[in-house]
Every structure is written in C-alpha cells, then in structure tokens.
Design an enzyme around this catalytic site. Structure first.
Site, PDB file in Angstrom:
ATOM      1  N   CYS A  74      59.039  75.694  61.354  1.00  0.00           N
ATOM      2  CA  CYS A  74      59.416  75.344  62.463  1.00  0.00           C
ATOM      3  C   CYS A  74      60.778  75.770  63.016  1.00  0.00           C
ATOM      4  CB  CYS A  74      59.633  73.868  62.299  1.00  0.00           C
ATOM      5  SG  CYS A  74      58.156  73.022  61.455  1.00  0.00           S
ATOM      6  N   CYS A  87      56.696  60.633  66.334  1.00  0.00           N
ATOM      7  CA  CYS A  87      56.229  62.037  65.904  1.00  0.00           C
ATOM      8  C   CYS A  87      56.028  63.020  67.053  1.00  0.00           C
ATOM      9  CB  CYS A  87      54.833  61.859  65.211  1.00  0.00           C
ATOM     10  SG  CYS A  87      54.670  60.764  63.789  1.00  0.00           S
ATOM     11  N   SER A  88      56.484  64.141  66.867  1.00  0.00           N
ATOM     12  CA  SER A  88      56.236  65.278  67.978  1.00  0.00           C
ATOM     13  C   SER A  88      54.610  65.693  67.699  1.00  0.00           C
ATOM     14  CB  SER A  88      56.985  66.369  67.623  1.00  0.00           C
ATOM     15  OG  SER A  88      56.672  66.908  66.397  1.00  0.00           O
ATOM     16  N   ILE A 101      51.074  68.049  68.799  1.00  0.00           N
ATOM     17  CA  ILE A 101      50.554  69.338  68.564  1.00  0.00           C
ATOM     18  C   ILE A 101      50.770  70.013  69.704  1.00  0.00           C
ATOM     19  CG2 ILE A 101      48.495  70.789  67.926  1.00  0.00           C
ATOM     20  CD1 ILE A 101      49.361  69.483  65.406  1.00  0.00           C
ATOM     21  N   HIS A 116      56.063  70.351  70.229  1.00  0.00           N
ATOM     22  CA  HIS A 116      56.811  71.332  69.125  1.00  0.00           C
ATOM     23  C   HIS A 116      55.927  72.489  68.885  1.00  0.00           C
ATOM     24  CE1 HIS A 116      58.854  72.672  65.797  1.00  0.00           C
ATOM     25  NE2 HIS A 116      58.455  71.991  64.894  1.00  0.00           N
TER      26      HIS A 116
END
Lengths: 389, 146
Positions: free
Chosen positions: A86, A209-210, A212, A336
């Site tokens: 990441c 949450c980030s 996809i 992300h």
C-alpha cells in the site's frame, strides 16, 4: 544533499473505472504534464512507477518501461518500479527524491497506478492477499480488514475508543470527498449510515473501510535550480522517514493498537524538516480503515496516545481544528488504488500548498504531511513545505 | 485454451518445493513443531531457515504444546478472497511463549473470548497440482481431550 521540489501533479478519477491499466497510466501522465506546461515528456530523465500487482490484475510486469513508452519518456538516469504494497507510491517518491538530492538526476516523474477491479469481485480480494504472508497468513484467506480490526478492538478496550468515534472518521472523510471531483465516493455519509453499514470484521463496518478502487496519479520532482526555472511556486520536500516493525502479524508489537514504526518514521521526517507536529497545517494520512487514522493522530504526535477517538469527535482533525486530516477525502472517500495512493496524497499536498485546492482549500497551508503504510507495521512519512526551509 | 493453474494461495509444502517440508510432514502427523537454532537455541515462529541472532543455519525441529490461549481474534463476516468462505475466526494464539496465527475452526463467535484456551487442530486444504496432500496449522475451541 540538494534540495528537491514537486513541480507538477495530476490524478485520474478514482473509482470502478471503465479503463485498462494502460489507460490509467495515460490519464495520470497527461494530467500531470497538463499541470506543468514547462515540462515535456522528452525533458524527463527518469520515471519511477509505484504499482503493486499488475502481474495479477493486468498480466503485466516490466512496468516502468511500459509506462515510459506510453508517456513518451526516454529515461536517461532512472527507470524503476517500486512495490511495497500500500505504500508503493510514497516509496517511489523517496527513490526519486534520493536520486535528485544526490545529484544523479534533475527531473523525474513518479507515477502510481493500480487497476484493482476484476470481472470477479472475489478475485480482486484474493489478489489483495498477495500482500500478506502466503505461507503463514494469506493461506487462510487473511486480508487487511481482520488485522486492523485487532487494532481497533485493542484501542477500544484500552483507551475507551467508541464505535461512534470510528464512524466519525468515515463521516469526516466522506464529507471531504464530496468536494473532490476525483473521489470514488462523492455523496457523503451520515453517522447513521456509517454505523448501520454492514459488518466486515468487527468492529469495522463497510463505511469504516476503504474500497477496491482503480486509479493513477503522477508527480514531477525537480532539483532546486530546475524547480525555480519551471514554476514560481515549487512545493519543497522538507523531510522523509521510513520504518518497519515487521511483516507478519505475529512479529508486530503484541499491543496491536501501538504502532512504533509509524512514530519512528514521523520522528525522522520531523527532525529532517526541522519542524514538529504543531507546525503541520494539513495531513494526508493512510485511513485504509478508520482505526488507522485514529492511531495516526497519536503516532504522528497530533495528540497523546489514546486520545485519537476524542481528537476526531471534537473536530480537531477537520477544517477549523488544529490540523485538517485528509482534505481530499482520504482512502475511505477517494478509494485506495494501492500504488496510486501515496502519489495522490503528494498531489493533494502540492495543490494545497500552492493554494489551488478550490472548495477544499485549507486556509494559508504552509506545511503538509503525507503518511502511507503497508499493513500496521510498515510506515512512510513525507513532509512538504511552501518554503524551501 | 484451457486455463492451467499451478499455484494457489496455499504453500507448496513438498520436499521438492520447500526446504521446510518437514514442518508440513509433522503437521500431517498431528504434531506442531517449529525451528530451534542448533547453535544459540533460540526458538522461532514462523519456522526459519537461519538464525538472525547467531547466523547459524543448523536447526532442529522441536515440538510445541498442543494447547494455547487466545491473544486476540477477529471474525470476518464478508469479503473473503475467492475460494474462502465466511465467517472465519482469525486468531493470534499464544503457544509455549510464541504468538501463532491461525483460524479457530468450529468456534461459536459469540462465546469466544480473549484468554480462552484453544487446541491445535490442523486442517487439510486443497492438494497441490501434483496431487500431494497439504495441511495448515489451525485451532479448535477448548482444551485437548485427555
């Protein structure tokens, strides 16, 4: 060491994109060149591409050469790909920075790109498991959410952090994303929506949450002389730091809410920049999950250990507070696309320190910090300034 | 064109693919072992090929207890990778002073607590592409029957 500055930045629209990996390279490259009219592709001496898993998502390796050719760049000093899960984008910026600071190059582009969405959604998640230790963790289907859930549980048990405080990180970053036309999500989210969204890994719900996301971003780094020739408002790299605690979950600090590597990376960057946390006007931090942003407030020194939940709840990380955290919407609001994230963070700091961030401009922004991590144990921090020192 | 797949998310465990193959052979025989440095006697988890403290690459396999305590756990309810089915109880288990990661299979997610005793209960996963059986470390709730 020579001084180094950003002289251009561009990002693609982030989201579930009807675009190929190469399309995203083209879009980010063009947006970046459009932002820096004095720089043409043939002027660049180098290209670093931050990208995590094109072998799985695009069946393509040899990425920096592919992207250089797509963009019309013929590197004469530096051509490389950085893969650090990441944090790949920011690690790429550090490589270009070091080359220029050392006098090995004067003008280098760093481009981050990821095409994560696949025809089968569960394959996209399977691919994310390649960033986790295959032999000892990923073989059980482990990806990031349960790891960060361990940190959230510990933070709640130890410091009294609440689910509502976690949700408020999501509310803030989704609100910021409504002012960013490139963000994955632009509708905002109420506290009720975040608290009522489905459970992914307790206590982390979907809107904590980030997602996809596909996307790309690019910045151009220049040596001091070239930077002053190319623009009247360069954005200077003032400090940088990187530190690692461990790779597998069982090698990290046994208190999963305690991330010593992040503190060490930040201390290195602050020392190099000659500033402290109170000097930071805006921070792009790695809110892959809400708990990560709360722990970031603490490890970056914006508040004391354990106070991160209250820090967001009292608005201290929002406009009008002490430091605006994630003005572009963060990873939760923007998405992300792994390798692109760190470069997009740099592009946001570039816009903010040049007072070009439009409706999300942080007033009189002079110092911007960017933090990118790979899991809970590996952290990279960059500090940028409107003035060279 | 038929789609050929030779690798998957599970480790390649056999002797022709992995120098730590004995770990998996012990696992198939219901034994939990790890590497102990033959020189400085340091115990490692996960097992490792050389000792970063004394740089010796002589190691012995030593047995670990078959019971441990839950150090932390997280239940993933949705969003598992292709080929995995939710829910999964991912746990960090303290075994003989080491922290070991693995799923707790068959746990009641509502009843499980940090500090609970769990027992070593290895699982068999998909065979490798040559048809050889593969096993992974896993845990089950409760103590080992006497």
């Amino acid at each position: 060491m020579r001084k180094v500055a950003l002289v251009g930045a561009g990002v693609t629209r982030f989201g579930v994109r009807k675009a190929s990996y190469r399309d995203l390279v083209w879009e980010a490259g063009k947006a970046c060149f459009d932002s820096a009219p004095a720089v043409r592709p043939r002027d660049l001496e180098g290209l670093v591409v931050g990208s995590v898993m094109p072998e799985r998502t695009a069946f393509q390796s040899h990425i920096s050469s592919m992207a250089a050719e797509a963009l019309g760049i013929t590197p004469s000093a530096l051509s490389a790909r950085t893969e650090h899960m990441c944090a790949s984008g920011t690690v790429g910026i550090r490589y270009a920075y070091a080359f220029i600071a050392a006098g090995l190059a004067d003008l280098v582009m760093v481009l981050g790109v990821e095409k994560l969405n696949q025809p089968a959604a569960d394959e996209a998640i399977l691919n994310m498991g390649t960033g986790v230790d295959r032999d000892w963790e990923a073989c059980y289907g482990l990806t990031a959410p349960p790891c960060f859930a361990l940190a959230a549980q510990k933070h709640m048990a130890r410091y009294g952090t609440t689910e509502e405080q976690l949700a408020l990180v999501g509310v803030k970053n989704h609100a910021h994303a409504t002012r960013n036309p490139n963000a994955h999500f632009q509708k905002g989210a109420t506290l009720e929506q975040v608290m009522g969204s489905r459970m992914i890994a307790s206590p982390l719900r979907l809107f904590m949450c980030s997602p996809i996301t596909d996307g790309a971003a690019a910045v151009i780094l220049a040596s001091e002389d070239r930077a002053r020739d190319l623009t009247d408002r360069p954005v200077w790299i003032r400090g940088t730091g990187q530190a690692l605690d461990g790779f597998t979950l069982t090698s990290l600090h046994e208190d999963y809410a305690h991330w010593p590597a992040m503190k060490r990376a930040a201390e290195s960057a602050y020392r190099m920049a000659g500033i402290g946390p109170a000097d930071v006007d805006l921070a792009e931090v790695h809110d892959c999950f809400a708990i990560a942003e709360i722990i970031a407030y603490e490890e970056l020194g914006f508040c004391e250990k354990g106070e991160g939940g209250g820090f967001v709840a009292k608005g201290r990380s929002d406009y009008g507070g002490e430091v605006v955290v994630n003005p572009r919407g963060g990873l939760m609001g923007c998405g992300h696309p792994l390798g692109a994230t760190g470069v997009a963070q740099a592009a946001e700091v570039y816009a903010q320190l040049r007072a070009e961030a439009g409706p999300r401009q942080v007033p009189d922004a002079r110092i911007g910090l960017a933090h990118n991590n790979s899991g809970m144990g590996e952290h990279v921090v960059m500090i940028y300034g409107r003035e060279a020192a | 064109m038929a789609y050929f797949r030779a690798v998957d998310p599970f480790p390649l465990e056999s002797a022709d693919q992995n120098k730590l193959h004995e770990f998996y052979e012990y696992l198939a025989a219901d034994r939990l072992v790890t590497t102990c440095c033959g020189s400085c006697r340091r115990l490692a988890w996960p097992p490792r090929g050389f000792c970063p403290e004394c740089l010796s690459d002589h190691f012995e396999w030593v047995d670990l207890p078959h019971e441990g305590t839950v150090h932390g756990f997280s239940i993933q309810e949705t969003g598992l990778p292709a080929g995995f089915r939710a829910p999964v109880v991912f746990a960090i288990v303290t075994v003989g002073g080491l922290r070991i990661f693995g799923p707790v299979v068959g746990a009641d997610p509502v009843a499980l607590r940090v500090g609970d005793t769990v027992r070593f209960a290895p699982i068999r996963v998909a065979d490798d592409s040559k048809g050889l059986a593969r096993h992974l470390v896993a845990f089950a709730p409760g103590a080992r029957p006497a």
